[in-house]
Scaffold this motif. Structure first.
Motif, mmCIF file in Angstrom:
data_model
loop_
_atom_site.group_PDB
_atom_site.id
_atom_site.type_symbol
_atom_site.label_atom_id
_atom_site.label_comp_id
_atom_site.label_asym_id
_atom_site.label_seq_id
_atom_site.Cartn_x
_atom_site.Cartn_y
_atom_site.Cartn_z
ATOM 1 N N VAL A 195 1.160 74.204 38.738
ATOM 2 C CA VAL A 195 -0.017 73.349 39.039
ATOM 3 C C VAL A 195 -1.265 73.218 38.447
ATOM 4 O O VAL A 195 -2.038 72.578 37.929
ATOM 5 C CB VAL A 195 -0.176 73.595 40.782
ATOM 6 C CG1 VAL A 195 -1.199 72.618 41.375
ATOM 7 C CG2 VAL A 195 1.105 73.064 41.727
ATOM 8 N N TYR A 196 -1.631 74.601 38.201
ATOM 9 C CA TYR A 196 -3.172 74.898 37.512
ATOM 10 C C TYR A 196 -2.719 74.456 36.055
ATOM 11 O O TYR A 196 -3.745 73.812 35.774
ATOM 12 C CB TYR A 196 -2.976 76.536 37.491
ATOM 13 C CG TYR A 196 -4.415 76.764 36.775
ATOM 14 C CD1 TYR A 196 -5.832 76.658 37.052
ATOM 15 C CD2 TYR A 196 -4.077 77.359 35.707
ATOM 16 C CE1 TYR A 196 -6.714 77.295 36.441
ATOM 17 C CE2 TYR A 196 -5.360 77.751 34.513
ATOM 18 C CZ TYR A 196 -6.347 77.433 35.088
ATOM 19 O OH TYR A 196 -7.673 77.810 34.458
ATOM 20 N N THR A 197 -1.845 74.551 35.631
ATOM 21 C CA THR A 197 -1.544 74.228 34.225
ATOM 22 C C THR A 197 -1.708 72.636 34.084
ATOM 23 O O THR A 197 -2.284 71.936 33.162
ATOM 24 C CB THR A 197 -0.254 74.570 33.567
ATOM 25 O OG1 THR A 197 -0.229 76.164 33.594
ATOM 26 C CG2 THR A 197 -0.028 74.084 32.201
ATOM 27 N N TYR A 198 -1.062 71.931 35.019
ATOM 28 C CA TYR A 198 -1.033 70.552 34.978
ATOM 29 C C TYR A 198 -2.512 69.985 35.257
ATOM 30 O O TYR A 198 -3.127 69.385 34.804
ATOM 31 C CB TYR A 198 -0.364 70.090 36.338
ATOM 32 C CG TYR A 198 1.205 69.731 35.847
ATOM 33 C CD1 TYR A 198 1.536 68.967 34.788
ATOM 34 C CD2 TYR A 198 1.932 70.229 36.601
ATOM 35 C CE1 TYR A 198 3.011 68.927 34.292
ATOM 36 C CE2 TYR A 198 3.596 70.184 36.531
ATOM 37 C CZ TYR A 198 3.868 69.556 35.262
ATOM 38 O OH TYR A 198 5.182 69.215 35.131
ATOM 39 N N LYS A 199 -3.185 70.768 36.074
ATOM 40 C CA LYS A 199 -4.593 70.371 36.436
ATOM 41 C C LYS A 199 -5.492 70.576 35.333
ATOM 42 O O LYS A 199 -6.496 69.776 35.062
ATOM 43 C CB LYS A 199 -5.433 71.062 37.678
ATOM 44 C CG LYS A 199 -4.690 70.645 38.942
ATOM 45 C CD LYS A 199 -5.456 71.365 40.344
ATOM 46 C CE LYS A 199 -4.715 70.716 41.249
ATOM 47 N NZ LYS A 199 -5.859 71.294 42.611
#
Length: 201
Positions: free
Chosen positions: A169-173
């Motif tokens: 999720v952090y990487t997507y954001k």
């Protein structure tokens, strides 16, 4: 090749209209259609993807004060390049004073009439000769993450809903911020022109 962007908060309306428009017999010229439920993402798509026509239901956004400036920025991004067809579910603010707005129609309008209006709008746009496939600005998964992010859903909950890890999720954001040229993690929640400087501790 003509490009059409659909903006609508209602998933069923977006997908239904997209399916109708991409049927082979709908238009005399080939079209490429994409649909979004985020004004922030739509503005970036208009600036980078440069659609010939934007079909938008803004009635789902106008009740949210944080979306007001984004609606204005949508029309500004269209400029003279993209014509806007407003397709409203319920009475909305009058946006006809914006030069980009071609016509406002009810969602109860017959599909054939909507198709005729789109065909008319497309015929006034320049033909774009693409020799390669244009990829969307964000992947479908990134669009899902952005949508949940804008709704204020926490990272752990986003991870659970999409069956991915919190780190993913952090990487997507991070990727979304880079692609949409956001200054920081608060950017999706700011009005255009607003800035917040993040403090490092």
């Amino acid at each position: 090749m003509y490009k059409i962007l659909i903006i609508d908060r209602c998933q069923f309306s977006r997908h239904g209209l997209e399916k109708w428009l991409t049927q082979g017999h709908t238009f005399t010229s080939p079209v490429m259609v994409t649909s979004l439920n985020s004004l922030l993402l739509a503005r970036e798509h208009i600036e980078h993807w440069q659609p010939s026509v934007v079909i938008a239901d803004l009635s789902g956004f106008q009740d949210d004060p944080s979306q007001t400036q984004l609606i204005t920025s949508i029309f500004a991004a269209c400029g003279e390049r993209s014509q806007v067809i407003l397709l409203q579910y319920r009475p909305a603010q009058n946006y006809t004073h914006h030069a980009a707005v071609l016509v406002t129609l009810s969602k109860k309008t017959q599909l054939q009439h909507i198709t005729n209006m789109i065909e008319s709008a497309l015929s006034s746009r320049p033909w774009l000769n693409y020799t390669h496939t244009i990829s969307p600005l964000l992947t479908r998964q990134e669009e899902k993450v952005l949508s949940l992010w804008l709704e204020g859903v926490s990272n752990p909950l986003i991870a659970g809903m999409l069956s991915i890890s919190g780190k993913t999720v952090y990487t997507y954001k991070r990727n979304i911020r880079l692609k949409l040229r956001m200054d920081n993690r608060f950017s999706p929640f700011l009005s255009p022109g607003e800035k917040i400087v993040e403090r490092t501790s």
